[in-house]
Motif scaffolding. Structure first.
Motif: not given
Length: 393
Positions: A40-45, A206-207, A88-94
């Motif tokens: 959730t935090v990464t999504f807001i980023h 990431l949603l 990129a989304a999955l990389d940073i999220g994980l």
């Protein structure tokens, strides 16, 4: 550019980049210990980065540029930008999720394996030719990572799998991004334009994981939707907003560092940043290492340093051989050769201007990411095309 000016610029921009990067790493580690919603935090980023890029594009268009901002058509957007944005989304999220389970030291060392995956994907997609030096780098980083995690007293298998998966996706992410930024017909050379187009895809990518993994817990959390006082909501909002600001500043700082110094400088600086991060982790978070773990960390750093050195030597050799090539738009005749890049005395070392030309803003790059922290490595394809951009798939 004089040596003194170059050093001052490197110190100033490097300090800005190091501060943003290291601060964000420790801040996320601290935040996710009690606030267990990293996706959730990464999504807001990502949403914050898109908003920031949109504002900067608008200001630049109104004040500095006579041409309208670049806007990609849907075909190009889905074909080129979407795969890189999703990776990129999955990389940073994980990566951020792994910080809930592993130490900062293990996180930093594990993310160095991204170099291995960058090289593998670059070879598969024919951006790199397989060489012995590639195998050396892979063995050093892989062997170092094995020793660093061997019998570690603070090892967590689940977190380690998350961060290695992130490194795998990071390798794919940066190779795909290289293919985007090097194409003239796409036009995403400006990092702000790249962020503006990629951030929405990263947020959308990431949603679904946010809803599936953190949707129900977030809806029941007293820190988010079921808050008992406005102070709790304001505190949570402030924590997340501060992290989003740090992430956006980090994005700007690394692009500025590369633009005004060189990708090679950032690559070497990234090594010292990792060492400094590990030292701070031992002092602040009391991370513990055995002698074997330290040997493994040394091998990882040696692998990264070897990669930077091999790429710099390869790039210089390419220019030595192809400096007089008519494909190089900066060399007007074969009699100029490397004389246009180096000082007139061929026996002297390359000037700082030549180093910038070989490794700086005019060069393309393969980038490996440490979560939201990036390290950039010059690509082989850049040397094949001299200083021009290439237009192949």
């Amino acid at each position: 550019m004089s040596f003194t000016v170059y050093i001052i610029k490197v110190i100033f921009l490097g300090s800005f980049f190091f501060t943003c990067s290291i601060t964000l790493t420790f801040y996320n580690k601290w935040l996710f210990q009690n606030f267990h919603f990293p996706l959730t935090v990464t999504f807001i980023h990502f949403l914050t980065q898109f908003l920031g890029a949109a504002i900067i594009r608008t200001l630049m268009s109104c004040c500095c540029s006579k041409s309208p901002p670049i806007v990609l058509n849907w075909t190009m957007y889905m074909k080129r930008v979407y795969p890189a944005g999703l990776a990129a989304a999955l990389d940073i999220g994980l990566s951020n999720m792994s910080l809930m389970f592993i130490t900062v030291s293990l996180y930093v060392m594990s993310k160095t394996s991204c170099v291995v995956f960058v090289l593998i994907f670059a070879v598969i997609l024919r951006l790199e030719s397989p060489r012995v030096t590639t195998l050396i780098v892979v063995l050093l980083v892989s062997g170092g990572l094995f020793l660093f995690t061997y019998k570690s007293t603070q090892f967590n298998l689940g977190g380690f799998i998350l961060v290695i998966s992130a490194s795998f996706l990071g390798g794919l992410r940066w190779v795909l991004l290289q293919m985007i930024t090097q194409r003239e017909d796409i036009g995403l050379k400006n990092p702000i334009d790249t962020t503006y187009h990629m951030a929405p895809v990263m947020a959308l990518g990431l949603l679904l994981p946010v809803f599936l993994i953190e949707g129900v817990p977030a809806s029941l959390s007293s820190e988010i939707f079921r808050y008992e006082s406005y102070l709790t909501l304001e505190t949570t909002t402030g924590k997340v907003a501060l992290g989003a600001l740090l992430a956006f500043l980090l994005t700007l700082s690394e692009y500025m560092f590369v633009h005004y110094t060189s990708s090679l400088t950032l690559s070497i600086g990234g090594i010292f940043k990792e060492l400094l991060t590990m030292y701070l982790a031992s002092e602040i978070n009391h991370d513990k290492w055995s002698t074997m773990n330290l040997v493994g960390a040394g091998l990882c750093v040696l692998g990264i340093l070897s990669h930077v050195m091999f790429k710099a030597i390869y790039a210089k050799n390419k220019y030595d051989v192809q400096g007089a090539s008519p494909r190089n738009p900066r060399i007007r005749s074969s009699s100029e050769g490397m004389g246009a890049l180096l000082k007139r005395d061929r026996k002297t070392k390359p000037s700082w201007e030549a180093i910038e030309l070989l490794n700086g803003d005019d060069s393309d790059a393969i980038i490996s990411s440490s979560g939201e922290e990036e390290t950039i490595f010059p690509s082989e394809e850049m040397t094949r095309k001299s200083n021009g951009r290439y237009d192949t798939d």
